[in-house]
Write an enzyme that holds these catalytic residues in place. Structure first.
Site, short mmCIF file in Angstrom:
data_model
loop_
_atom_site.label_atom_id
_atom_site.label_comp_id
_atom_site.label_asym_id
_atom_site.label_seq_id
_atom_site.Cartn_x
_atom_site.Cartn_y
_atom_site.Cartn_z
N ASP A 1 0.71 -1.14 -0.01
CA ASP A 1 0.00 -0.66 0.45
C ASP A 1 0.65 1.23 -0.53
O ASP A 1 2.48 1.24 -0.07
CB ASP A 1 -1.12 -0.40 1.15
CG ASP A 1 -1.60 -0.90 1.16
OD1 ASP A 1 -2.22 -2.24 -0.07
OD2 ASP A 1 -3.07 -1.08 2.00
N HIS B 1 3.41 -2.05 3.00
CA HIS B 1 3.99 -1.14 2.30
C HIS B 1 4.89 -0.40 1.77
O HIS B 1 5.90 -1.03 2.42
CB HIS B 1 3.61 0.31 3.64
CG HIS B 1 2.69 0.38 4.35
ND1 HIS B 1 2.00 -1.30 5.22
CD2 HIS B 1 0.82 1.15 4.38
CE1 HIS B 1 0.77 -0.35 5.20
NE2 HIS B 1 0.15 -0.14 5.09
ZN ZN Z 1 -2.84 3.13 3.52
#
Ligand code: ZN
Length: 481
Positions: A279, A441
């Site tokens: 993400d 991430h």
């Molecule tokens: Zn996010």
């Protein structure tokens, strides 16, 4: 006749006595009474040890008779450098009134001190069958040459090791120590390359071999044998054992594991499928993440944003798409206060990121991940009590989108601070389920750096890595707002 003969003999005898007496008188006069330079002690050639002080030898000269000898003036010429071996000439001029005499003296600066050997180790010292000693340190120092440890030789004599060293002047130092034939040290064997090697099915396994050294035998690399083999046409784990023995039969071994894996594009229904998802990117770390994924031919999913930090990485996003990864929609702004204030705001933001991806890749994704996940409660801070997640999860699907949450949290955004922590959080969550959706991430370098370990573990433990598709198994959180 006879008398005459005796008379002649007497004449000769007297003459001889006369000559002898004259000589003796002359010598007595010469030695005791003739004034001249007298040397009681003067060496025309002397040796002096290196680094000792040299002093001119002029005190023992006088002028006069044996009974009355007076001090002379001395002029010395020539210098002696006792810090350097060599031959030096010194000239003395002795003078008394107008009389002069000059004398040369050869001064040889020599090293006649033997080097000293020291052994750092316990007696008896160990030696090998080939006579080579080991397990101790040899030091040799010389007053002139300094450290000559590397010139020490040794030989075994009966139950002794005899060390010898010769300095540059030929002085020999000898030291004897008790020794014992004893080689229990194992050879040291080291793999070239990695101890775990991953190759795709039908790829080529290239043997990198190993190196081996031994305290007694030196380099044993060409004595290494390898047990085991790799069948590149069959997936699985292959064990290669590298062994080497020294001349005293001490054996060492080391192991390499080779994993032949199949990178499949389709999830297996009864297999263990891992969906890596990243993400908040793309970011400056996404490029190297793509390199790792490419190395293992693993496909993943990127839920992208249009935040400030993604500026300049459009080409990375394009590359991810071109290399077969799934591009999903996360949020253009990633601003909770805005996107969760009402439905219109959410979709404005969603279409903005969809437009961006379409502009870059030519493709408009329909796969979505909510910032904070479907289960987030942070949205309740901004939605005026409208329970926006309950509405959104239905609304996105009504518009044809499909959203994915996760069931493995790498915790790279809440707790994990290192690659090792990220990798173990993920690896420890993998079991025998069919579907694992992993949250990471790619704006965090330490998280990106954990990916290779995760992939290596997965591939070697029967997991298949997949990119999310519209029809992938649904992994959705319980709605809390
Ligand atoms: Zn996010």
């Amino acid at each position: 006749m006879e008398e005459k003969k005796v008379q002649i003999d007497k004449k000769i005898l007297f003459s001889l006595i006369g000559i002898l007496s004259f000589l003796i008188i002359f010598l007595i006069i010469y030695f005791f009474f003739l004034p001249r330079f007298r040397f009681s002690d003067f060496d025309e050639k002397i040796d002096i040890s290196f680094a000792n002080d040299f002093s001119y030898q002029s005190d023992n000269v006088c002028y006069g008779t044996f009974f009355n000898c007076e001090k002379v003036k001395v002029l010395e010429e020539g210098s002696v450098d006792t810090s350097k071996l060599g031959s030096y000439k010194v000239t003395y001029v002795f003078s008394y009134n107008d009389k002069k005499i000059s004398k040369d003296q050869i001064v040889n600066v020599v090293d006649n001190e033997s080097p000293v050997i020291e052994i750092n180790g316990e007696e008896p010292l160990n030696y090998c069958a080939n006579g080579k000693g080991y397990g101790y340190k040899v030091l040799a120092t010389d007053n002139y040459d300094g450290d000559i440890s590397d010139k020490v030789t040794s030989k075994i004599v009966d139950d002794k090791i005899v060390f010898e060293v010769v300095d540059s002047s030929g002085n020999k130092g000898i030291l004897e120590k008790k020794g014992i034939l004893n080689d229990k040290e194992l050879p040291i064997i080291k793999l070239n390359g990695e101890s775990s090697v991953f190759i795709p099915l039908n790829g080529e396994y290239i043997e990198a071999n190993a190196t081996a050294t031994d305290n007694c035998d030196g380099d044993l690399t060409n004595k290494i044998t390898i047990d085991g083999s790799v069948d590149e046409t069959k997936t699985g784990e292959y064990k290669l054992v590298y062994k080497v023995k020294d001349s005293n039969n001490n054996e060492s071994s080391t192991t390499r594991y080779v994993y032949v894996y199949q990178a499949s594009d389709y999830p297996s229904l009864d297999g263990k499928n891992v969906y890596l998802t990243f993400d908040d990117g793309p970011s400056k770390y996404t490029g190297k993440l793509l390199d790792v994924l490419k190395k293992y031919n693993v496909k993943a999913t990127f839920f992208v944003t249009d935040q400030g930090l993604t500026k300049g990485y459009d080409d990375v996003l394009k590359r991810a798409y071109d290399e077969g990864h799934t591009i999903g929609l996360h949020s253009a702004s990633h601003n909770y206060g805005y996107i969760y204030s009402n439905l219109d705001a959410y979709f404005n933001d969603l279409y903005a990121i969809q437009d961006k991806v379409k502009r870059i890749t030519g493709f408009a994704p329909m796969i979505v991940r909510f910032p904070g996940g479907g289960s987030n409660t942070i949205s309740a801070n901004y939605d005026n009590g409208s329970h926006i997640m309950s509405m959104l999860t239905k609304a996105v699907q009504a518009k044809g989108f499909r959203y994915f949450d996760w069931n493995v949290d790498s915790k790279d955004a809440n707790g994990a601070k290192t690659s090792a922590q990220v990798a173990s959080n993920v690896i420890n969550s993998l079991g025998n389920k069919n579907t694992y959706v992993v949250l990471q991430h790619d704006i965090k370098e330490f998280s990106v750096d954990a990916v290779e370990t995760i992939i290596q573990f997965g591939l070697s433990h029967g997991y298949s890595f997949q990119a999310l598709k519209m029809d992938s198994p649904r992994v959705e959180h319980r709605i809390n707002n």
